[in-house]
Scaffold this motif. Structure first.
Motif, PDB file in Angstrom:
ATOM      1  N   PRO A  81      10.834   3.589  -1.935  1.00  0.00           N
ATOM      2  CA  PRO A  81       9.953   4.435  -2.747  1.00  0.00           C
ATOM      3  C   PRO A  81       8.506   4.442  -2.281  1.00  0.00           C
ATOM      4  O   PRO A  81       7.808   5.435  -2.452  1.00  0.00           O
ATOM      5  N   VAL A  82       8.013   3.333  -1.732  1.00  0.00           N
ATOM      6  CA  VAL A  82       6.660   3.293  -1.177  1.00  0.00           C
ATOM      7  C   VAL A  82       6.788   3.045   0.323  1.00  0.00           C
ATOM      8  O   VAL A  82       6.754   1.908   0.802  1.00  0.00           O
ATOM      9  N   PRO A  83       6.979   4.109   1.104  1.00  0.00           N
ATOM     10  CA  PRO A  83       7.227   3.939   2.539  1.00  0.00           C
ATOM     11  C   PRO A  83       5.985   3.510   3.291  1.00  0.00           C
ATOM     12  O   PRO A  83       4.852   3.724   2.840  1.00  0.00           O
ATOM     13  N   ASP A  84       6.198   2.888   4.450  1.00  0.00           N
ATOM     14  CA  ASP A  84       5.068   2.472   5.281  1.00  0.00           C
ATOM     15  C   ASP A  84       4.298   3.667   5.839  1.00  0.00           C
ATOM     16  O   ASP A  84       3.084   3.597   6.046  1.00  0.00           O
ATOM     17  N   ALA A  85       5.017   4.756   6.095  1.00  0.00           N
ATOM     18  CA  ALA A  85       4.388   5.966   6.646  1.00  0.00           C
ATOM     19  C   ALA A  85       4.688   7.132   5.698  1.00  0.00           C
ATOM     20  O   ALA A  85       5.629   7.896   5.919  1.00  0.00           O
ATOM     21  N   PRO A  86       3.941   7.271   4.619  1.00  0.00           N
ATOM     22  CA  PRO A  86       4.290   8.248   3.582  1.00  0.00           C
ATOM     23  C   PRO A  86       4.291   9.694   4.049  1.00  0.00           C
ATOM     24  O   PRO A  86       5.107  10.491   3.573  1.00  0.00           O
ATOM     25  N   VAL A  87       3.415  10.060   4.960  1.00  0.00           N
ATOM     26  CA  VAL A  87       3.391  11.451   5.427  1.00  0.00           C
ATOM     27  C   VAL A  87       4.661  11.772   6.200  1.00  0.00           C
ATOM     28  O   VAL A  87       5.319  12.795   5.973  1.00  0.00           O
TER      29      VAL A  87
END
Length: 314
Positions: A81-87
């Motif tokens: 849910p909170v990725p390291d690379a959100p874009v």
């Protein structure tokens, strides 16, 4: 032939089973090669290894099979849910959804169904069962309801501009064989503990569980059948359908149903909790497909416990 993305997963495998029971052939796509889940043992399912984010691999599936419909149940949201690379995670999630829509257009499928969630109603105003035409909040608590709302808006735009028949499934809390402990409701963890003869570990829950807490819970075999009926219906009058039981099930009711099968189960929860909430109005689903849930809480609990005690580990 119906293509089901996520067809070897929890809800996907039961949807495939329901489609097969209704006389359809199915092909499932999965990211990594693995054995079919037990609910599909001995069936005539075809498996393709492809990721929905890989456009070319996905489109190639349609050159090997005569695909007439698509049920898109693979996750179209960032994970974790909170990725390291959100874009980049956002690009991948939306790209997967667009690739599936492109495949549906290229293959000329009759209908594309897309999984949404009961979570889109979080923050919606009003009392009583939630209808599909209820105004939704423009915000969402977390990646899954956020991306499901975005996906519903995109699917509406694509349906209008391409002529595709695109249907959204707002799926309720779902439990049953192949499921895992859920962070939002206690039922799966209570069932697993009863089958093992152990006290439940509810530390994974987002909020503490109380006996009076409630939610629209649907046994996965009913969820899969509802989705199959929506995919195969001759005519649907709407683009969005609630897929649920149409009633609130409390933790107290779950505990009692478990005790009916396992009298010494340690599943009692402290009293208190919120009034049952997030109940789906399933009138559209019933009217357009003839669907009615087949599993009440007691039957669902007994079936799930039998499944687990037969040696299945999830």
């Amino acid at each position: 032939m119906i293509l089901v993305t996520g067809g070897c997963g929890f809800i996907g495998s039961h949807t495939v089973r329901a489609l097969l029971n209704l006389g359809e052939d199915c092909v499932v796509v999965q990211r990594r090669a693995s054995e079919l889940p037990p609910v599909l043992d001995g069936t005539r399912v075809m498996v393709e290894q492809a990721d929905t984010t890989d456009r070319d691999a996905l489109l190639a599936v349609g050159r090997r099979h005569d695909i007439t419909g698509i049920v898109h149940l693979a996750g179209s949201y960032p994970w974790p849910p909170v990725p390291d690379a959100p874009v980049e995670a956002t690009r991948q999630a939306l790209g997967g959804l667009l690739n599936v829509a492109e495949a549906a257009q290229e293959w000329g499928v009759r209908r594309l169904g897309i999984a949404s969630t009961i979570g889109v109603y979080l923050g919606a105003a009003g009392d009583g069962p939630l209808r599909e035409d209820a105004p939704l909040s423009m915000t969402a608590p977390g990646s899954i309801p956020t991306f499901k709302k975005v996906g519903e808006m995109l699917s509406g735009f694509l349906a209008d501009t391409t002529g595709l028949d695109i249907v959204n499934y707002r799926i309720s809390g779902t439990w049953g064989p192949l499921g895992h402990p859920d962070p939002f409701f206690a039922a799966p963890a209570l069932i697993h503990s009863a089958a093992r003869g152990a006290a439940p570990d509810l530390s994974h829950l987002v909020h503490p569980a109380f006996a009076e807490d409630g939610l629209d819970l649907t046994y996965v075999k009913d969820t899969g059948r509802a989705i199959a009926l929506l995919q195969l219906a001759d005519k649907l009058n709407y683009r969005t359908y609630n897929v649920g039981s149409g009633r609130a099930t409390t933790n107290a009711q779950i505990s009692q149903a478990i005790k009916n099968s396992v009298p010494d189960a340690q599943v009692d929860l402290p009293t208190g909790g919120a009034t049952p909430h997030l109940v789906l109005d399933i009138s559209r689903l019933k009217e357009d497909t003839g669907y009615h849930p087949e599993y009440d809480t007691e039957r669902a609990a007994a079936d799930y416990i039998t499944w687990l005690r037969a040696g299945n580990d999830n």
